[in-house]
Design a protein around this motif. Structure first.
Motif, PDB file in Angstrom:
ATOM      1  N   GLY A   1       0.742  -1.093   0.128  1.00 31.76           N
ATOM      2  CA  GLY A   1      -0.017   0.133  -0.015  1.00 31.76           C
ATOM      3  C   GLY A   1       0.863   1.191  -0.067  1.00 31.76           C
ATOM      4  O   GLY A   1       0.217   2.220   0.137  1.00 31.76           O
ATOM      5  N   TYR A   2       2.058   1.137  -0.274  1.00 34.18           N
ATOM      6  CA  TYR A   2       2.737   2.723  -0.244  1.00 34.18           C
ATOM      7  C   TYR A   2       2.916   3.028  -1.802  1.00 34.18           C
ATOM      8  O   TYR A   2       3.123   2.235  -2.587  1.00 34.18           O
ATOM      9  CB  TYR A   2       4.656   2.212   0.248  1.00 34.18           C
ATOM     10  N   ASP A   3       2.773   4.198  -1.818  1.00 35.88           N
ATOM     11  CA  ASP A   3       2.834   5.018  -2.996  1.00 35.88           C
ATOM     12  C   ASP A   3       4.143   5.307  -3.461  1.00 35.88           C
ATOM     13  O   ASP A   3       4.955   5.943  -2.958  1.00 35.88           O
ATOM     14  CB  ASP A   3       2.202   6.189  -2.980  1.00 35.88           C
ATOM     15  N   THR A   4       4.427   4.536  -4.745  1.00 34.77           N
ATOM     16  CA  THR A   4       5.757   4.538  -4.898  1.00 34.77           C
ATOM     17  C   THR A   4       6.151   5.472  -6.465  1.00 34.77           C
ATOM     18  O   THR A   4       7.082   5.415  -6.997  1.00 34.77           O
ATOM     19  CB  THR A   4       6.487   3.241  -5.217  1.00 34.77           C
ATOM     20  N   THR A   5       5.038   6.464  -6.452  1.00 33.30           N
ATOM     21  CA  THR A   5       5.122   7.146  -7.594  1.00 33.30           C
ATOM     22  C   THR A   5       6.390   8.373  -7.312  1.00 33.30           C
ATOM     23  O   THR A   5       6.546   8.737  -6.209  1.00 33.30           O
ATOM     24  CB  THR A   5       3.842   7.917  -7.684  1.00 33.30           C
ATOM     25  N   ILE A   6       7.075   8.587  -8.393  1.00 31.15           N
ATOM     26  CA  ILE A   6       8.329   9.246  -8.010  1.00 31.15           C
ATOM     27  C   ILE A   6       7.914  10.644  -8.192  1.00 31.15           C
ATOM     28  O   ILE A   6       8.171  11.749  -7.328  1.00 31.15           O
ATOM     29  CB  ILE A   6       9.536   8.871  -9.187  1.00 31.15           C
ATOM     30  N   TYR A   7       7.464  11.217  -9.321  1.00 30.38           N
ATOM     31  CA  TYR A   7       7.009  12.478  -9.575  1.00 30.38           C
ATOM     32  C   TYR A   7       5.585  12.688 -10.092  1.00 30.38           C
ATOM     33  O   TYR A   7       4.642  13.445  -9.520  1.00 30.38           O
ATOM     34  CB  TYR A   7       7.844  13.236 -10.599  1.00 30.38           C
ATOM     35  N   ASN A   8       5.375  11.801 -11.093  1.00 33.28           N
ATOM     36  CA  ASN A   8       4.173  11.518 -11.677  1.00 33.28           C
ATOM     37  C   ASN A   8       4.135  10.242 -12.436  1.00 33.28           C
ATOM     38  O   ASN A   8       4.954   9.602 -12.392  1.00 33.28           O
ATOM     39  CB  ASN A   8       3.326  12.710 -12.639  1.00 33.28           C
ATOM     40  N   GLU A   9       2.885   9.691 -12.735  1.00 36.15           N
ATOM     41  CA  GLU A   9       2.741   8.446 -13.366  1.00 36.15           C
ATOM     42  C   GLU A   9       3.720   8.198 -14.639  1.00 36.15           C
ATOM     43  O   GLU A   9       4.549   7.253 -14.709  1.00 36.15           O
ATOM     44  CB  GLU A   9       1.361   8.078 -13.628  1.00 36.15           C
ATOM     45  N   ARG A  10       4.107   9.141 -15.405  1.00 43.44           N
ATOM     46  CA  ARG A  10       4.749   8.924 -16.521  1.00 43.44           C
ATOM     47  C   ARG A  10       6.330   8.902 -16.396  1.00 43.44           C
ATOM     48  O   ARG A  10       7.037   8.003 -16.855  1.00 43.44           O
ATOM     49  CB  ARG A  10       4.495  10.205 -17.620  1.00 43.44           C
ATOM     50  N   VAL A  11       6.576   9.689 -15.321  1.00 39.26           N
ATOM     51  CA  VAL A  11       8.122   9.577 -14.915  1.00 39.26           C
ATOM     52  C   VAL A  11       8.172   8.152 -14.155  1.00 39.26           C
ATOM     53  O   VAL A  11       9.309   7.566 -14.590  1.00 39.26           O
ATOM     54  CB  VAL A  11       8.409  10.804 -13.815  1.00 39.26           C
TER      55      VAL A  11
END
Length: 85
Positions: A34-44
């Motif tokens: 359940g951790y959000d591993t998004t770096i900057y946004n989905e595309r990045v």
């Protein structure tokens, strides 16, 4: 299956691929819990994962007994995998 780990662990493309694989596994485990591993946004994040997947690919499929990412001269002459027996 016989693997010469001493040679593989000294081969830089293999180490880069193994490290990239480790990062991808950590990211997937984070998502699983359940951790959000998004770096900057989905595309990045998708681009980052694609680069890591490519690094894993070149680190796994190269011949670690030669320098660089090319196969050895002997391996280039094979028409099927060499039988050790």
């Amino acid at each position: 299956m016989k693997i010469n780990w001493k040679v593989r662990l000294k081969h830089k493309p293999f180490l880069v691929g193994a490290f990239a694989l480790l990062l991808l596994i950590i990211q997937q485990i984070g998502v699983l819990f359940g951790y959000d591993t998004t770096i900057y946004n989905e595309r990045v994040t998708e681009l980052f994962n694609t680069v890591l997947a490519f690094l894993v690919l070149i680190g796994v499929v190269v011949d670690p007994t030669t320098s660089g990412t090319s196969d050895s001269e002997q391996a280039l002459t094979y028409h099927k995998p060499k039988d050790d027996e």
